[in-house]
Scaffold this motif. Structure first.
Motif, PDB file in Angstrom:
ATOM      1  N   LEU A  69       0.803  -1.218   0.000  1.00  0.00           N
ATOM      2  CA  LEU A  69       0.000   0.000   0.000  1.00  0.00           C
ATOM      3  C   LEU A  69       0.839   1.271   0.000  1.00  0.00           C
ATOM      4  O   LEU A  69       0.578   2.204  -0.754  1.00  0.00           O
ATOM      5  N   THR A  70       1.855   1.323   0.863  1.00  0.00           N
ATOM      6  CA  THR A  70       2.648   2.557   0.956  1.00  0.00           C
ATOM      7  C   THR A  70       3.405   2.815  -0.329  1.00  0.00           C
ATOM      8  O   THR A  70       3.453   3.945  -0.818  1.00  0.00           O
ATOM      9  N   GLY A  71       4.007   1.769  -0.902  1.00  0.00           N
ATOM     10  CA  GLY A  71       4.719   1.934  -2.162  1.00  0.00           C
ATOM     11  C   GLY A  71       3.800   2.398  -3.271  1.00  0.00           C
ATOM     12  O   GLY A  71       4.179   3.227  -4.112  1.00  0.00           O
ATOM     13  N   LEU A  72       2.577   1.879  -3.280  1.00  0.00           N
ATOM     14  CA  LEU A  72       1.598   2.296  -4.287  1.00  0.00           C
ATOM     15  C   LEU A  72       1.217   3.760  -4.113  1.00  0.00           C
ATOM     16  O   LEU A  72       1.047   4.496  -5.097  1.00  0.00           O
ATOM     17  N   ASP A 105      -0.967 -10.020 -10.595  1.00  0.00           N
ATOM     18  CA  ASP A 105      -2.093  -9.369 -11.271  1.00  0.00           C
ATOM     19  C   ASP A 105      -2.077  -7.873 -11.013  1.00  0.00           C
ATOM     20  O   ASP A 105      -2.344  -7.059 -11.908  1.00  0.00           O
ATOM     21  N   LEU A 106      -1.733  -7.494  -9.767  1.00  0.00           N
ATOM     22  CA  LEU A 106      -1.657  -6.073  -9.422  1.00  0.00           C
ATOM     23  C   LEU A 106      -0.570  -5.375 -10.234  1.00  0.00           C
ATOM     24  O   LEU A 106      -0.757  -4.247 -10.698  1.00  0.00           O
ATOM     25  N   VAL A 107       0.556  -6.027 -10.427  1.00  0.00           N
ATOM     26  CA  VAL A 107       1.640  -5.437 -11.229  1.00  0.00           C
ATOM     27  C   VAL A 107       1.121  -5.082 -12.615  1.00  0.00           C
ATOM     28  O   VAL A 107       1.406  -3.994 -13.138  1.00  0.00           O
ATOM     29  N   GLN A 108       0.354  -5.963 -13.209  1.00  0.00           N
ATOM     30  CA  GLN A 108      -0.174  -5.694 -14.545  1.00  0.00           C
ATOM     31  C   GLN A 108      -1.178  -4.546 -14.520  1.00  0.00           C
ATOM     32  O   GLN A 108      -1.185  -3.692 -15.413  1.00  0.00           O
ATOM     33  N   ARG A 109      -2.017  -4.492 -13.477  1.00  0.00           N
ATOM     34  CA  ARG A 109      -2.991  -3.398 -13.386  1.00  0.00           C
ATOM     35  C   ARG A 109      -2.297  -2.047 -13.188  1.00  0.00           C
ATOM     36  O   ARG A 109      -2.754  -1.019 -13.699  1.00  0.00           O
ATOM     37  N   VAL A 110      -1.187  -2.064 -12.462  1.00  0.00           N
ATOM     38  CA  VAL A 110      -0.407  -0.835 -12.295  1.00  0.00           C
ATOM     39  C   VAL A 110       0.168  -0.385 -13.634  1.00  0.00           C
ATOM     40  O   VAL A 110       0.120   0.798 -13.985  1.00  0.00           O
ATOM     41  N   LYS A 111       0.696  -1.335 -14.398  1.00  0.00           N
ATOM     42  CA  LYS A 111       1.233  -0.998 -15.715  1.00  0.00           C
ATOM     43  C   LYS A 111       0.157  -0.407 -16.609  1.00  0.00           C
ATOM     44  O   LYS A 111       0.409   0.530 -17.385  1.00  0.00           O
ATOM     45  N   ASP A 112      -1.063  -0.932 -16.513  1.00  0.00           N
ATOM     46  CA  ASP A 112      -2.157  -0.439 -17.343  1.00  0.00           C
ATOM     47  C   ASP A 112      -2.579   0.972 -16.948  1.00  0.00           C
ATOM     48  O   ASP A 112      -2.880   1.809 -17.814  1.00  0.00           O
ATOM     49  N   LYS A 113      -2.589   1.255 -15.629  1.00  0.00           N
ATOM     50  CA  LYS A 113      -3.055   2.572 -15.176  1.00  0.00           C
ATOM     51  C   LYS A 113      -1.972   3.635 -15.292  1.00  0.00           C
ATOM     52  O   LYS A 113      -2.274   4.818 -15.483  1.00  0.00           O
ATOM     53  N   PRO A 219      -4.865   1.425  -7.617  1.00  0.00           N
ATOM     54  CA  PRO A 219      -5.086  -0.029  -7.620  1.00  0.00           C
ATOM     55  C   PRO A 219      -4.376  -0.693  -6.450  1.00  0.00           C
ATOM     56  O   PRO A 219      -3.289  -0.278  -6.062  1.00  0.00           O
ATOM     57  N   THR A 220      -4.999  -1.710  -5.868  1.00  0.00           N
ATOM     58  CA  THR A 220      -4.423  -2.396  -4.716  1.00  0.00           C
ATOM     59  C   THR A 220      -4.513  -3.908  -4.880  1.00  0.00           C
ATOM     60  O   THR A 220      -5.192  -4.412  -5.786  1.00  0.00           O
TER      61      THR A 220
END
Length: 297
Positions: A69-72, A105-113, A219-220
């Motif tokens: 969470l903090t890194g995000l 899955d989160l890594v991919q969603r971060v790349k998309d956003k 995204p989390t």
């Protein structure tokens, strides 16, 4: 802060100097009083202003993140900074090959956003899959040789990333309220290899981070809805209760609180030396045994 070429170690004012046998880092020096002053001043600033200070003050700055969470939150703040200087901070992600599917899955969603964010993924040396890792190091290495697991899955890939990318400073997602060894974090730290580590949200609580994440629709990890707060490898992470520390689910029931990346590097230098001495001893015994067999024949 001052920059200068390597000189005789006796003229180092503070001992905070970059450079080691495992990383090619620029010579960045802080005197102890200066570092103390910097931390006292940065503690008065918002995380966004701490990030602005980093951009203007620290060369070759990267963010390291396991997508907690903090890194995000830090990542999202960087993407939204209102600042005349361009922020092109790239991210380093250590794929241990034992992450939860939800994390990947989160890594991919971060790349998309965040399509403009460049993510450098580093895996254990010579391994692309879990099967390759276990063929090289054996199954359940984290149980059979925890020190070796931490080194080959996390410490060595991190050092390789710093060396290959020329990293001189990193942003982390560590906070004091995470408990354990993080309870006394400063905003700016220097590790024993001279790497500058900045913890922009060191003063924030878990609720502070949650509020930012929700307000900014960051995204989390889906595991957060299942009682997890701090997510690492699947074999060493469990959900926690509301009364437990945020990282209580990491290595639950044990004294361990860090995976190795934020431990002193000297600990791993000592460990590797012990491993090499053990290997040399075994080799010597094998040679002597062979000589004895030849003599008997």
């Amino acid at each position: 802060m001052s920059y200068r070429q390597r000189s005789n170690s006796t003229d180092r004012e503070s001992g905070y100097a970059s450079g080691s046998s495992t990383a090619s880092l620029a010579e960045v020096y802080f005197t102890r009083p200066h570092l103390k002053h910097i931390n006292s001043q940065l503690a008065k600033l918002s995380p966004q202003d701490v990030l602005k200070w980093c951009i203007t003050s620290l060369p070759n700055l990267f963010q390291t993140s396991a997508f907690g969470l903090t890194g995000l939150a830090v990542m999202d703040m960087i993407s939204k900074l209102d600042f005349p200087l361009k922020s092109d901070i790239e991210m380093i992600f250590l794929d241990t090959l034992y992450h939860f599917p939800q994390t990947l899955d989160l890594v991919q969603r971060v790349k998309d956003k965040y399509p403009h964010l460049k993510i450098h993924t580093y895996k254990p040396e010579g391994c692309e899959t879990t099967e390759q890792f276990e063929a090289k190091h054996g199954e359940r290495l984290w149980e059979n040789n925890e020190e070796l697991y931490d080194y080959v899955a996390k410490v060595e890939p991190a050092q390789r990333a710093y060396r290959e990318l020329g990293v001189q400073a990193v942003l982390t997602g560590r906070r004091r309220t995470q408990g354990g060894a993080r309870g006394s974090l400063d905003i700016v730290e220097i590790d024993d290899a001279g790497l500058i580590k900045v913890n922009p949200l060191a003063n924030w609580s878990f609720k502070d981070v949650q509020a930012y994440i929700q307000e900014n629709e960051v995204p989390t990890n889906d595991l957060l809805d299942q009682g997890y707060r701090s997510v690492g490898d699947w074999h060493s992470t469990q959900p926690v209760t509301d009364s437990e520390d945020e990282r209580a689910g990491r290595w639950k029931g044990r004294q361990k609180t860090e995976c190795g990346i934020h431990n002193k590097r000297s600990r791993y230098a000592q460990y590797l030396q012990e491993q090499e001495e053990k290997r040399q001893q075994e080799l010597s015994e094998a040679i002597n045994a062979g000589l004895n067999i030849d003599s008997a024949a």
